[in-house]
Design a protein around this motif. Structure first.
Motif, PDB file in Angstrom:
ATOM      1  N   HIS A 175     133.208  40.358  57.286  1.00 44.29           N
ATOM      2  CA  HIS A 175     132.655  40.492  58.634  1.00 44.29           C
ATOM      3  C   HIS A 175     131.944  41.825  58.858  1.00 44.29           C
ATOM      4  CE1 HIS A 175     132.031  39.727  62.782  1.00 44.29           C
ATOM      5  NE2 HIS A 175     132.970  40.544  63.230  1.00 44.29           N
ATOM      6  N   PHE A 176     132.449  42.899  58.255  1.00 45.25           N
ATOM      7  CA  PHE A 176     131.847  44.212  58.484  1.00 45.25           C
ATOM      8  C   PHE A 176     130.709  44.521  57.519  1.00 45.25           C
ATOM      9  CE2 PHE A 176     136.185  44.593  60.165  1.00 45.25           C
ATOM     10  CZ  PHE A 176     135.882  44.943  61.466  1.00 45.25           C
ATOM     11  N   SER A 177     130.366  43.564  56.663  1.00 42.09           N
ATOM     12  CA  SER A 177     129.321  43.810  55.663  1.00 42.09           C
ATOM     13  C   SER A 177     127.937  43.965  56.267  1.00 42.09           C
ATOM     14  CB  SER A 177     129.296  42.671  54.633  1.00 42.09           C
ATOM     15  OG  SER A 177     130.494  42.618  53.886  1.00 42.09           O
ATOM     16  N   PHE A 178     127.795  43.711  57.564  1.00 45.42           N
ATOM     17  CA  PHE A 178     126.474  43.744  58.184  1.00 45.42           C
ATOM     18  C   PHE A 178     126.297  44.957  59.100  1.00 45.42           C
ATOM     19  CE2 PHE A 178     127.739  39.547  56.941  1.00 45.42           C
ATOM     20  CZ  PHE A 178     126.660  39.126  56.187  1.00 45.42           C
ATOM     21  N   ASN A 179     127.168  45.954  58.907  1.00 41.46           N
ATOM     22  CA  ASN A 179     126.968  47.229  59.590  1.00 41.46           C
ATOM     23  C   ASN A 179     127.236  48.357  58.591  1.00 41.46           C
ATOM     24  OD1 ASN A 179     129.790  47.611  59.504  1.00 41.46           O
ATOM     25  ND2 ASN A 179     130.083  46.920  61.605  1.00 41.46           N
ATOM     26  N   ASP A 180     127.425  49.576  59.080  1.00 45.06           N
ATOM     27  CA  ASP A 180     127.537  50.737  58.202  1.00 45.06           C
ATOM     28  C   ASP A 180     128.886  50.858  57.496  1.00 45.06           C
ATOM     29  OD1 ASP A 180     125.099  51.298  59.378  1.00 45.06           O
ATOM     30  OD2 ASP A 180     125.751  53.135  60.388  1.00 45.06           O
ATOM     31  N   VAL A 181     129.895  50.142  57.959  1.00 50.02           N
ATOM     32  CA  VAL A 181     131.266  50.369  57.496  1.00 50.02           C
ATOM     33  C   VAL A 181     131.399  50.297  55.978  1.00 50.02           C
ATOM     34  CG1 VAL A 181     133.626  49.475  57.570  1.00 50.02           C
ATOM     35  CG2 VAL A 181     132.323  49.733  59.691  1.00 50.02           C
ATOM     36  N   PRO A 182     130.984  49.211  55.306  1.00 47.90           N
ATOM     37  CA  PRO A 182     131.160  49.181  53.847  1.00 47.90           C
ATOM     38  C   PRO A 182     130.212  50.123  53.108  1.00 47.90           C
ATOM     39  CG  PRO A 182     129.967  47.242  54.575  1.00 47.90           C
ATOM     40  CD  PRO A 182     130.411  47.954  55.816  1.00 47.90           C
ATOM     41  N   VAL A 217     137.262  49.955  49.951  1.00 50.48           N
ATOM     42  CA  VAL A 217     136.594  48.659  49.934  1.00 50.48           C
ATOM     43  C   VAL A 217     137.535  47.582  50.452  1.00 50.48           C
ATOM     44  CG1 VAL A 217     135.115  49.283  47.995  1.00 50.48           C
ATOM     45  CG2 VAL A 217     137.321  48.212  47.551  1.00 50.48           C
ATOM     46  N   ASP A 218     136.968  46.480  50.854  1.00 53.19           N
ATOM     47  CA  ASP A 218     137.722  45.295  51.249  1.00 53.19           C
ATOM     48  C   ASP A 218     137.752  44.362  50.042  1.00 53.19           C
ATOM     49  OD1 ASP A 218     138.693  42.937  52.239  1.00 53.19           O
ATOM     50  OD2 ASP A 218     137.084  42.612  53.691  1.00 53.19           O
ATOM     51  N   PRO A 219     138.918  44.122  49.457  1.00 46.76           N
ATOM     52  CA  PRO A 219     138.964  43.287  48.254  1.00 46.76           C
ATOM     53  C   PRO A 219     138.530  41.853  48.487  1.00 46.76           C
ATOM     54  CG  PRO A 219     141.176  43.788  49.039  1.00 46.76           C
ATOM     55  CD  PRO A 219     140.243  44.647  49.823  1.00 46.76           C
ATOM     56  N   THR A 220     138.515  41.408  49.747  1.00 43.55           N
ATOM     57  CA  THR A 220     138.056  40.045  50.025  1.00 43.55           C
ATOM     58  C   THR A 220     136.546  39.975  50.181  1.00 43.55           C
ATOM     59  OG1 THR A 220     138.240  40.212  52.441  1.00 43.55           O
ATOM     60  CG2 THR A 220     140.244  39.632  51.224  1.00 43.55           C
ATOM     61  N   ALA A 221     135.878  41.127  50.168  1.00 43.23           N
ATOM     62  CA  ALA A 221     134.409  41.173  50.277  1.00 43.23           C
ATOM     63  C   ALA A 221     133.870  42.009  49.137  1.00 43.23           C
ATOM     64  CB  ALA A 221     133.999  41.760  51.633  1.00 43.23           C
ATOM     65  N   PRO A 222     133.777  41.429  47.942  1.00 42.48           N
ATOM     66  CA  PRO A 222     133.466  42.215  46.744  1.00 42.48           C
ATOM     67  C   PRO A 222     132.037  42.727  46.638  1.00 42.48           C
ATOM     68  CG  PRO A 222     133.607  39.871  46.217  1.00 42.48           C
ATOM     69  CD  PRO A 222     134.068  40.020  47.641  1.00 42.48           C
ATOM     70  N   LEU A 223     131.116  42.208  47.453  1.00 45.15           N
ATOM     71  CA  LEU A 223     129.745  42.715  47.361  1.00 45.15           C
ATOM     72  C   LEU A 223     129.737  44.202  47.708  1.00 45.15           C
ATOM     73  CD1 LEU A 223     126.777  41.767  46.886  1.00 45.15           C
ATOM     74  CD2 LEU A 223     126.558  41.667  49.372  1.00 45.15           C
ATOM     75  N   PRO A 224     129.218  45.066  46.839  1.00 49.14           N
ATOM     76  CA  PRO A 224     129.217  46.507  47.135  1.00 49.14           C
ATOM     77  C   PRO A 224     128.530  46.826  48.460  1.00 49.14           C
ATOM     78  CG  PRO A 224     128.630  46.108  44.846  1.00 49.14           C
ATOM     79  CD  PRO A 224     128.644  44.763  45.513  1.00 49.14           C
ATOM     80  N   GLY A 225     129.077  47.850  49.137  1.00 54.27           N
ATOM     81  CA  GLY A 225     128.520  48.220  50.431  1.00 54.27           C
ATOM     82  C   GLY A 225     127.052  48.590  50.360  1.00 54.27           C
ATOM     83  N   ARG A 258     124.823  47.359  48.470  1.00 57.00           N
ATOM     84  CA  ARG A 258     124.037  46.132  48.374  1.00 57.00           C
ATOM     85  C   ARG A 258     124.028  45.375  49.702  1.00 57.00           C
ATOM     86  NH1 ARG A 258     119.752  43.794  47.431  1.00 57.00           N
ATOM     87  NH2 ARG A 258     119.820  41.632  46.728  1.00 57.00           N
ATOM     88  N   SER A 259     125.168  45.296  50.379  1.00 52.49           N
ATOM     89  CA  SER A 259     125.186  44.592  51.662  1.00 52.49           C
ATOM     90  C   SER A 259     124.294  45.301  52.677  1.00 52.49           C
ATOM     91  CB  SER A 259     126.612  44.465  52.201  1.00 52.49           C
ATOM     92  OG  SER A 259     127.171  45.724  52.529  1.00 52.49           O
ATOM     93  N   GLY A 260     124.239  46.632  52.602  1.00 54.65           N
ATOM     94  CA  GLY A 260     123.347  47.369  53.487  1.00 54.65           C
ATOM     95  C   GLY A 260     121.887  47.064  53.205  1.00 54.65           C
ATOM     96  N   GLU A 261     121.541  46.947  51.934  1.00 56.03           N
ATOM     97  CA  GLU A 261     120.162  46.620  51.568  1.00 56.03           C
ATOM     98  C   GLU A 261     119.769  45.238  52.073  1.00 56.03           C
ATOM     99  OE1 GLU A 261     120.086  49.171  47.357  1.00 56.03           O
ATOM    100  OE2 GLU A 261     120.423  46.999  47.348  1.00 56.03           O
ATOM    101  N   ILE A 262     120.654  44.277  51.912  1.00 58.23           N
ATOM    102  CA  ILE A 262     120.340  42.912  52.347  1.00 58.23           C
ATOM    103  C   ILE A 262     120.173  42.855  53.860  1.00 58.23           C
ATOM    104  CG2 ILE A 262     121.321  40.593  52.561  1.00 58.23           C
ATOM    105  CD1 ILE A 262     122.512  41.009  49.749  1.00 58.23           C
ATOM    106  N   THR A 263     121.090  43.462  54.593  1.00 51.64           N
ATOM    107  CA  THR A 263     120.986  43.465  56.055  1.00 51.64           C
ATOM    108  C   THR A 263     119.687  44.124  56.494  1.00 51.64           C
ATOM    109  OG1 THR A 263     123.397  43.558  56.261  1.00 51.64           O
ATOM    110  CG2 THR A 263     122.103  44.208  58.186  1.00 51.64           C
ATOM    111  N   ARG A 264     119.422  45.288  55.928  1.00 51.11           N
ATOM    112  CA  ARG A 264     118.198  46.032  56.260  1.00 51.11           C
ATOM    113  C   ARG A 264     116.952  45.206  55.982  1.00 51.11           C
ATOM    114  NH1 ARG A 264     117.266  50.100  51.675  1.00 51.11           N
ATOM    115  NH2 ARG A 264     116.400  48.190  50.735  1.00 51.11           N
ATOM    116  N   VAL A 310     121.843  35.581  48.635  1.00 51.95           N
ATOM    117  CA  VAL A 310     121.437  35.006  49.921  1.00 51.95           C
ATOM    118  C   VAL A 310     121.106  33.520  49.772  1.00 51.95           C
ATOM    119  CG1 VAL A 310     119.808  35.169  51.840  1.00 51.95           C
ATOM    120  CG2 VAL A 310     120.546  37.260  50.628  1.00 51.95           C
ATOM    121  N   THR A 311     121.771  32.703  50.583  1.00 49.88           N
ATOM    122  CA  THR A 311     121.543  31.254  50.579  1.00 49.88           C
ATOM    123  C   THR A 311     120.881  30.840  51.879  1.00 49.88           C
ATOM    124  OG1 THR A 311     123.457  30.862  49.159  1.00 49.88           O
ATOM    125  CG2 THR A 311     122.642  28.985  50.434  1.00 49.88           C
TER     126      THR A 311
END
Length: 385
Positions: free
Chosen positions: A319-326, A335-343, A345-351, A380-381
């Motif tokens: 859930h927090f992968s779409f803001n600055d937290v990760p 890190v959140d072990p249930t959200a393995p995508l590196p922070g 990378r998640s920041g790049e995708i959101t941006r 991304v799907t």
């Protein structure tokens, strides 16, 4: 359980349930994301936001806005509704002043306590995060599109700084809003720190919509320091978690908002549809929760939307992968072990995807990134149920 712990649990319930199910009330039980092992942080470490990719320098100005036409809905005895807003904008030059602060240490402490991360993440480290914007830098002349940003419930506006700076570097004026009494703690003028109060999700959504319209009124007013910078014909809004539902509600209530994006938020009120009147909308969220058949009423919202739309989910996110937290947590190994995508990378995708959405609909630019899956973004799907 003392008052602060009760409020933290209530807020975190909204944060978690913004992606899972409609909320019965502020007392709903918390399902917090699990933490990774506690990191040992060197005193020399400093967190920093990734540099934005746009061609412009970024300025920032803090605004304290008071809506004297509305009594605060959460604490009527407080008087008029108040908001703190961080406005990021393209600057004429980078300048030599120190970068803008991320947040105060007191705000950081309350945020981390509310998110149950105070044990592993020092407040001073979070507050000292290096940003990429300069306070009160001279704005780039011209008329620029405006994007409003609304954070998740309990979260500070600073948690959307990466996105705000990215958009500003690409030529947008960006107003990140803190909604009074809807964050774990927000500092206001005079040394006041307003903390969280209990709320129902549906009411939060309606208040967010009213707040957005008020901020638009003030930013577009001829007396505003930004009135000459904003193209009032090109306005969008994005929000994380319940802020994403707030973006849709604000669009339905205010025709000035021409495009909207929901970053991993459920729809607590009636899902948007014809109320958007053909205006474009982006759904971007976790694959585990928001794929077709998942929770949060995305399928119902999708069916009712009558304009340009995209439904994207990202594998390996939480859930927090779409803001600055990760993005920041990953820099010290939290890190959140249930959200393995590196922070990172998640920041790049959101941006990239949010910026592409607004480039297409507020600037009229072609954005192939939104046309379908790409080899560069296998996480991304695209969904079209």
């Amino acid at each position: 359980m003392n008052r602060n712990r009760r409020l933290a649990a209530s807020a975190a319930a909204l944060i978690a349930l913004a992606v899972t199910a409609p909320l019965a009330g502020a007392g709903t039980a918390l399902a917090a994301e699990p933490a990774g092992p506690r990191a040992e942080v060197s005193a020399s470490v400093r967190l920093e936001l990734p540099a934005p990719t746009g061609k412009f320098a970024v300025g920032r100005k803090e605004l304290h806005l008071v809506d004297r036409a509305r009594t605060d809905p959460w604490l009527p005895t407080a008087g008029p509704r108040e908001l703190m807003v961080s406005v990021h904008y393209p600057a004429a030059r980078k300048g030599t002043r120190a970068t803008s602060p991320y947040m105060t240490q007191g705000e950081a402490q309350l945020l981390l306590e509310g998110m149950r991360r105070a044990e592993e993440f020092p407040a001073g480290l979070l507050a000292g995060t290096r940003t990429n914007s300069r306070p009160d830098a001279r704005p780039l002349p011209g008329k620029h599109p405006l994007v409003l940003l609304s954070p998740g419930y309990g979260l500070h506006r600073a948690t959307l700084t990466l996105l705000a700076e990215e958009l500003a570097s690409r030529g947008y004026v960006v107003a990140a809003m803190d909604h009074a009494y809807e964050s774990f703690g927000t500092r206001f003028p005079g040394g006041r720190t307003l903390e969280l109060v209990k709320a129902s999700a549906a009411q939060v959504v309606s208040v967010r919509a009213a707040d957005a319209s008020f901020v638009l009124d003030r930013l577009l007013d001829r007396r505003s320091p930004f009135a000459h910078l904003v193209d009032r014909r090109r306005i969008g809004m994005a929000g994380h978690s319940i802020g994403g539902n707030g973006a849709a509600a604000a669009m339905a209530a205010d025709p000035r908002i021409g495009a909207g994006a929901n970053l991993d938020g459920a729809f607590f009120d009636t899902p948007p549809g014809a109320g958007l009147k053909g205006r474009p909308f982006l759904l971007l969220g976790t694959d585990a929760t928001h794929r077709p058949g998942g929770k949060g009423k995305w399928g119902e919202a999708w069916s009712a939307m009558d304009g340009w739309k995209r439904w994207l989910t990202v594998a390996g996110t939480g859930h927090f992968s779409f803001n600055d937290v990760p993005v920041l947590g990953g820099q010290i190994g939290v890190v959140d072990p249930t959200a393995p995508l590196p922070g990172k990378r998640s920041g790049e995708i959101t941006r990239d995807y949010v910026a592409a959405f607004f480039d297409r609909h507020l600037k009229g630019r072609p954005t192939p990134l939104l046309d379908g899956p790409t080899a560069a973004n296998p996480e991304v799907t695209f969904h079209n149920p």
